[in-house]
Every structure is written in structure tokens, then in C-alpha cells.
Design a protein around this motif. Structure first.
Motif, PDB file in Angstrom:
ATOM      1  N   TRP A 125       0.375  -1.166  -0.093  1.00  0.00           N
ATOM      2  CA  TRP A 125      -0.213   0.291  -0.129  1.00  0.00           C
ATOM      3  C   TRP A 125       0.784   1.640   0.293  1.00  0.00           C
ATOM      4  O   TRP A 125       1.660   1.334   0.484  1.00  0.00           O
ATOM      5  CB  TRP A 125      -0.879  -0.170   1.229  1.00  0.00           C
ATOM      6  N   HIS A 126       0.376   2.146  -0.756  1.00  0.00           N
ATOM      7  CA  HIS A 126       1.665   3.247  -0.746  1.00  0.00           C
ATOM      8  C   HIS A 126       0.646   4.978  -0.653  1.00  0.00           C
ATOM      9  O   HIS A 126      -0.743   4.684  -1.236  1.00  0.00           O
ATOM     10  CB  HIS A 126       1.359   4.034  -2.337  1.00  0.00           C
ATOM     11  N   PHE A 127       0.676   5.091   0.323  1.00  0.00           N
ATOM     12  CA  PHE A 127       0.248   6.548   1.053  1.00  0.00           C
ATOM     13  C   PHE A 127       0.169   7.755   0.390  1.00  0.00           C
ATOM     14  O   PHE A 127       1.540   8.554   1.181  1.00  0.00           O
ATOM     15  CB  PHE A 127       0.173   6.322   2.705  1.00  0.00           C
ATOM     16  N   GLU A 128      -0.648   8.504  -0.127  1.00  0.00           N
ATOM     17  CA  GLU A 128       0.027   9.957  -0.915  1.00  0.00           C
ATOM     18  C   GLU A 128      -1.095  10.161  -0.784  1.00  0.00           C
ATOM     19  O   GLU A 128      -2.561  10.250  -1.710  1.00  0.00           O
ATOM     20  CB  GLU A 128       0.943   9.063  -1.965  1.00  0.00           C
ATOM     21  N   ASN A 129      -1.096  11.609  -0.870  1.00  0.00           N
ATOM     22  CA  ASN A 129      -2.011  12.510  -1.438  1.00  0.00           C
ATOM     23  C   ASN A 129      -1.961  13.441  -2.498  1.00  0.00           C
ATOM     24  O   ASN A 129      -1.962  14.731  -2.892  1.00  0.00           O
ATOM     25  CB  ASN A 129      -2.377  13.885  -0.724  1.00  0.00           C
ATOM     26  N   ARG A 130      -2.044  12.194  -4.059  1.00  0.00           N
ATOM     27  CA  ARG A 130      -2.044  12.982  -5.396  1.00  0.00           C
ATOM     28  C   ARG A 130      -2.582  11.551  -5.914  1.00  0.00           C
ATOM     29  O   ARG A 130      -2.498  10.488  -5.462  1.00  0.00           O
ATOM     30  CB  ARG A 130      -0.538  13.088  -5.466  1.00  0.00           C
TER      31      ARG A 130
END
Length: 307
Positions: A125-130
Motif C-alpha cells: 500500500w502506498h499512502f499519498e495525497n495525489r
């Protein structure tokens, strides 16, 4: 399988425009990708790429070959993935992009149940606001809002969200409680800046009677992250207009209070996005179904609503 590996290196390189980007998606070295492409070129007897130090571009023959094989390759790869499942059980690495705070707060707690049901799946899982490019970046799925539905991408809505007005009880102590959005102009505003545009967000609030009012806050501070805005509001720095996904937890705990109940702005849906394929890998299919069911069963729609 060797031919499939060579094709995969070629297709990923063509999609990404570089051997390095293709290597990151495939989990191998750029040198290995380059070698695979060179072997494919040797077998075909044609040059597929023009190479430079920074990028690779398709030759005319390469472009024609890519158009011919990219669709069938995707179907064939999914067929191999489906057939290789352990006794028909979903398995493998599941690469998912999630909005940072939303993923941590609402998706991570679901992992225990999901892994108990599907122990052969490994979440990556990759957590990113984009917003991410599911196809080019090689994601199995993404969860968030505002991702463009480009060709080959579909979405299933999880929950609709709203923008509401919040502040801490400590901040509001001794201050008049606003009765109309116009009253926010005399309170300290924790204002949000849009990451993509750099502009301050402007909101029009609506109530159940159909009345509308443009919010004119007195800007005290500007943040580009709603989670940071929520924490600033809890510290008593001012009034924040927050998505209900970020405010719900703190409203329930009493750390924040809602101002102007009955007034809200639409913030759009949170959805699960995934590549549109005739043969969706089992690991992706069960994950999508699990998340959709979990959000329905836990009544997140009611929690994030804004009557």
C-alpha cells in the motif's frame, strides 16, 4: 514464460518511456529490462526503440508492434495470473494507492479481516495525497477522490462526502456561535490551499431549504492538508472547513464541534478505482468487493453525511 517476460519488459518500457521506470514497475534492474528488450529485438529482427541517455522512444516498427501486442499481452498476463492462483484462491502482491489520512484511518483497520479471509494476498500500500496513474504506475487499485477516469479506468463509489464547518470548544468559548455563513468572517479562519492550483479553496455552503452562501473567512493561516487543518482547529487556532472524512472522528470524540449544522458543501465521492479489464485478477476483484461491502456494512455513508 520467457517470451512473456520479454514482452512485459517491452510493453512497460513503451508505456513509461524509459527502462528505469519500467524496471521500478517490474521490480527488476534497468539493465535487466534493457537486456530483455534487446533479446526481443534480436528475435524479431527489428529495432523497437531509439535509445538516449534520458529516455527511449518507439521506432515506427516499435510503435506498430506495441499497438498489436499491448492489448493481447494484458489479457494473456491476467490469464496467467488467474491460472496460477493457489487452488483457485486469490494470491499475490496487491499494489494499492490510498489517500494518506483516509487510508490510515478507515482502510488499515480493515486489513485484519481482509488478510484472515485472503492470507495469500500481500498488501503493498502506498499512502499519498495525489492522484496516481493506475495504468502507468502499475497499481492494482486506488482509493480516494478526484482521480480522473481516463481510458481503461473505472470506479465504484464507496461514500459521498461533504465539507462542514468545525472549531474546537475551547476556541468557541466566549465567542458568539455563528448563525449564518456570513458570521464566519469575524472568526479566525484556517484556510485550505489547493495543491494542484495553489489557490485558496472557496466554498459555497447550502442548507436543506436550498439557501446558498459563499464563505468569506478571515484568513489566519493557510494549510494544504485537511488533516493538518483538523489538528490546528483542535488546538484552538480557529475555524476550519473540513471534509467529513477528516472531521468525523474528532466530532465524535468532542475534540471538535460542528458550527452551522445544516449547512454544508458537496465534496464529491470517495471511490475505489481500478483498471477496466475483462479478466480482473482475483486478488483485485476480491479486494474491491471486500472494500465496497465493508463501507456499506459499517454505514460510513451515514457517518460522513452532513444533514
Amino acid at each position: 514464460m520467457e517470451a512473456l517476460n520479454l514482452l512485459e519488459s517491452f510493453v512497460r518500457s513503451a508505456e513509461a518511456g524509459s527502462f528505469s521506470a519500467a524496471a521500478r514497475r517490474l521490480g527488476i534492474t534497468p539493465a535487466a529490462v534493457s537486456k530483455n528488450v534487446a533479446r526481443l529485438e534480436s528475435q524479431l529482427g527489428v529495432r523497437l526503440f531509439q535509445r538516449s541517455t534520458r529516455q527511449v522512444t518507439l521506432t515506427d516498427s516499435g510503435e506498430q508492434f506495441f499497438q498489436q501486442v499491448s492489448g493481447p499481452f494484458s489479457t494473456l498476463r491476467d490469464a496467467f495470473a488467474s491460472a496460477s492462483q493457489d487452488a483457485g484462491k486469490p494470491a499475490g502482491v496487491l499494489k494499492v494507492s490510498l489517500a494518506l489520512a483516509f487510508g490510515r484511518e478507515y482502510l488499515v483497520p480493515l486489513l485484519g479481516e481482509f488478510l484472515a479471509r485472503y492470507p495469500a494476498i500481500v498488501p503493498d500500500w502506498h499512502f499519498e495525497n495525489r492522484p496516481v496513474d493506475l495504468i502507468q504506475d502499475g497499481f492494482d487499485a486506488a482509493i480516494g477522490g478526484g482521480i480522473e477516469l481516463t481510458e481503461g479506468v473505472v470506479a465504484r463509489e464507496l461514500v459521498n462526502t461533504h465539507i462542514i464547518v468545525t472549531a474546537s470548544p475551547a476556541y468557541m468559548k466566549g465567542r458568539p456561535v455563528p448563525a449564518h455563513p456570513d458570521d464566519l468572517a469575524v472568526l479566525d479562519g484556517i484556510v485550505r490551499r489547493s495543491g494542484p492550483t495553489g489557490r485558496l479553496r472557496a466554498y459555497t455552503l447550502r442548507n436543506q431549504a436550498g439557501d446558498e452562501a459563499q464563505v468569506a473567512q478571515c484568513t489566519r493561516m493557510v494549510f494544504d492538508d485537511p488533516e493538518a487543518m483538523a489538528h490546528a482547529a483542535m488546538l484552538g487556532y480557529g475555524v476550519a472547513l473540513l471534509p467529513t472524512t477528516h472531521a468525523a472522528k474528532w466530532l465524535e470524540s468532542g475534540a471538535l464541534m460542528r458550527l452551522l449544522p445544516g449547512w454544508h458543501a458537496d465534496n464529491g465521492p470517495v471511490s475505489v478505482y481500478y483498471p477496466s479489464k475483462k479478466l480482473l485478477p482475483p486478488k483485485t476483484r476480491v479486494f474491491i468487493d471486500f472494500v465496497v461491502d465493508a463501507f456499506r456494512d459499517r454505514e460510513f455513508a451515514a457517518r460522513f453525511g452532513a444533514p
